[in-house]
Scaffold this motif. Sequence first.
Motif, PDB file in Angstrom:
ATOM      1  N   UNK A   4       4.231  14.032  -0.916  1.00 35.35           N
ATOM      2  CA  UNK A   4       2.985  14.780  -1.073  1.00 35.35           C
ATOM      3  C   UNK A   4       3.112  15.935  -2.062  1.00 35.35           C
ATOM      4  N   UNK A   5       4.322  16.410  -2.293  1.00 30.68           N
ATOM      5  CA  UNK A   5       4.513  17.557  -3.188  1.00 30.68           C
ATOM      6  C   UNK A   5       4.587  17.156  -4.658  1.00 30.68           C
ATOM      7  N   UNK A   6       4.636  15.862  -4.935  1.00 29.76           N
ATOM      8  CA  UNK A   6       4.701  15.383  -6.317  1.00 29.76           C
ATOM      9  C   UNK A   6       3.279  15.066  -6.792  1.00 29.76           C
ATOM     10  N   UNK A   7       2.823  15.702  -7.862  1.00 28.08           N
ATOM     11  CA  UNK A   7       1.473  15.403  -8.360  1.00 28.08           C
ATOM     12  C   UNK A   7       1.361  13.934  -8.779  1.00 28.08           C
ATOM     13  N   UNK A   8       0.239  13.315  -8.474  1.00 27.72           N
ATOM     14  CA  UNK A   8       0.039  11.901  -8.792  1.00 27.72           C
ATOM     15  C   UNK A   8       0.104  11.653 -10.298  1.00 27.72           C
ATOM     16  N   UNK A   9      -0.235  12.668 -11.101  1.00 29.34           N
ATOM     17  CA  UNK A   9      -0.201  12.530 -12.555  1.00 29.34           C
ATOM     18  C   UNK A   9       1.199  12.208 -13.075  1.00 29.34           C
ATOM     19  N   UNK A  10       2.222  12.587 -12.322  1.00 27.84           N
ATOM     20  CA  UNK A  10       3.611  12.311 -12.724  1.00 27.84           C
ATOM     21  C   UNK A  10       3.834  10.811 -12.904  1.00 27.84           C
ATOM     22  N   UNK A  11       3.207   9.994 -12.064  1.00 23.03           N
ATOM     23  CA  UNK A  11       3.377   8.544 -12.176  1.00 23.03           C
ATOM     24  C   UNK A  11       2.885   8.046 -13.530  1.00 23.03           C
ATOM     25  N   UNK A  12       1.782   8.605 -14.023  1.00 23.57           N
ATOM     26  CA  UNK A  12       1.272   8.245 -15.343  1.00 23.57           C
ATOM     27  C   UNK A  12       2.269   8.634 -16.429  1.00 23.57           C
ATOM     28  N   UNK A  13       2.785   9.840 -16.341  1.00 26.90           N
ATOM     29  CA  UNK A  13       3.738  10.319 -17.357  1.00 26.90           C
ATOM     30  C   UNK A  13       5.033   9.509 -17.348  1.00 26.90           C
TER      31      UNK A  13
ATOM     32  N   UNK B 254       0.843  -1.188   0.000  1.00 28.06           N
ATOM     33  CA  UNK B 254       0.000   0.000   0.000  1.00 28.06           C
ATOM     34  C   UNK B 254       0.884   1.245   0.000  1.00 28.06           C
ATOM     35  N   UNK B 255       0.588   2.133  -0.944  1.00 31.23           N
ATOM     36  CA  UNK B 255       1.263   3.417  -1.042  1.00 31.23           C
ATOM     37  C   UNK B 255       0.216   4.498  -0.808  1.00 31.23           C
ATOM     38  N   UNK B 256       0.573   5.506  -0.045  1.00 27.76           N
ATOM     39  CA  UNK B 256      -0.344   6.605   0.239  1.00 27.76           C
ATOM     40  C   UNK B 256       0.261   7.895  -0.287  1.00 27.76           C
ATOM     41  N   UNK B 257      -0.530   8.634  -1.056  1.00 22.26           N
ATOM     42  CA  UNK B 257      -0.123   9.941  -1.565  1.00 22.26           C
ATOM     43  C   UNK B 257      -1.113  10.951  -1.007  1.00 22.26           C
ATOM     44  N   UNK B 258      -0.693  11.699  -0.007  1.00 22.36           N
ATOM     45  CA  UNK B 258      -1.561  12.700   0.587  1.00 22.36           C
ATOM     46  C   UNK B 258      -1.572  13.977  -0.240  1.00 22.36           C
ATOM     47  N   UNK B 259      -2.647  14.723  -0.100  1.00 19.25           N
ATOM     48  CA  UNK B 259      -2.740  16.042  -0.732  1.00 19.25           C
ATOM     49  C   UNK B 259      -1.728  16.962  -0.036  1.00 19.25           C
ATOM     50  N   UNK B 260      -1.111  17.884  -0.772  1.00 14.26           N
ATOM     51  CA  UNK B 260      -0.118  18.775  -0.154  1.00 14.26           C
ATOM     52  C   UNK B 260      -0.623  19.565   1.050  1.00 14.26           C
ATOM     53  N   UNK B 261      -1.920  19.878   1.086  1.00 17.06           N
ATOM     54  CA  UNK B 261      -2.460  20.650   2.221  1.00 17.06           C
ATOM     55  C   UNK B 261      -3.020  19.773   3.342  1.00 17.06           C
ATOM     56  N   UNK B 262      -2.985  18.471   3.150  1.00 16.49           N
ATOM     57  CA  UNK B 262      -3.532  17.544   4.138  1.00 16.49           C
ATOM     58  C   UNK B 262      -2.584  17.403   5.332  1.00 16.49           C
ATOM     59  N   UNK B 263      -3.150  17.262   6.522  1.00 15.78           N
ATOM     60  CA  UNK B 263      -2.345  17.065   7.730  1.00 15.78           C
ATOM     61  C   UNK B 263      -1.641  15.710   7.657  1.00 15.78           C
ATOM     62  N   UNK B 264      -0.461  15.622   8.265  1.00 16.17           N
ATOM     63  CA  UNK B 264       0.276  14.361   8.297  1.00 16.17           C
ATOM     64  C   UNK B 264      -0.510  13.299   9.049  1.00 16.17           C
ATOM     65  N   UNK B 265      -0.647  12.159   8.417  1.00 22.34           N
ATOM     66  CA  UNK B 265      -1.292  11.008   9.037  1.00 22.34           C
ATOM     67  C   UNK B 265      -0.375   9.820   8.820  1.00 22.34           C
ATOM     68  N   UNK B 266      -0.134   9.042   9.855  1.00 20.30           N
ATOM     69  CA  UNK B 266       0.704   7.860   9.739  1.00 20.30           C
ATOM     70  C   UNK B 266      -0.188   6.647   9.494  1.00 20.30           C
ATOM     71  N   UNK B 267      -0.062   6.039   8.338  1.00 16.60           N
ATOM     72  CA  UNK B 267      -0.858   4.872   7.980  1.00 16.60           C
ATOM     73  C   UNK B 267      -0.042   3.616   8.256  1.00 16.60           C
ATOM     74  N   UNK B 268      -0.602   2.714   9.021  1.00 16.97           N
ATOM     75  CA  UNK B 268       0.055   1.469   9.365  1.00 16.97           C
ATOM     76  C   UNK B 268       0.272   0.626   8.110  1.00 16.97           C
TER      77      UNK B 268
END
Length: 96
Positions: free
Chosen positions: A31-40, A10-24
């Motif tokens: 968070x600063x890299x747009x998710x669209x970059x992965x497609x490109x 599991x990979x989590x990509x938070x929104x840049x303005x979202x508060x830090x959350x630690x996912x188990x």
Amino acid sequence: MIFDRKGFKVYVKQHPREADINYLNARMLPRTVPIEIFSLLGINFHYAVSLHSAGIQDEFVIAKIQKNLVPLKYFDADHFHLWEDIVVKGLDEMME
């Protein structure tokens, strides 16, 4: 998380303005890299799941199965009380 219980990494990509959350059991993507970059870059995942993100719309394919769980028409404060049921139903449909 439903996906790690099914054996997925599991990979989590938070929104840049979202508060830090630690996912188990999740790996955090920057968070600063747009998710669209992965497609490109041609980086693909099995699933891409979001409450609602323009980054996983049809024009950006980053996963074999992409799903915005909360439709845009319900993505506001007036409909927030419906989100839990919508999310559970959407995840159940994905896992069938």
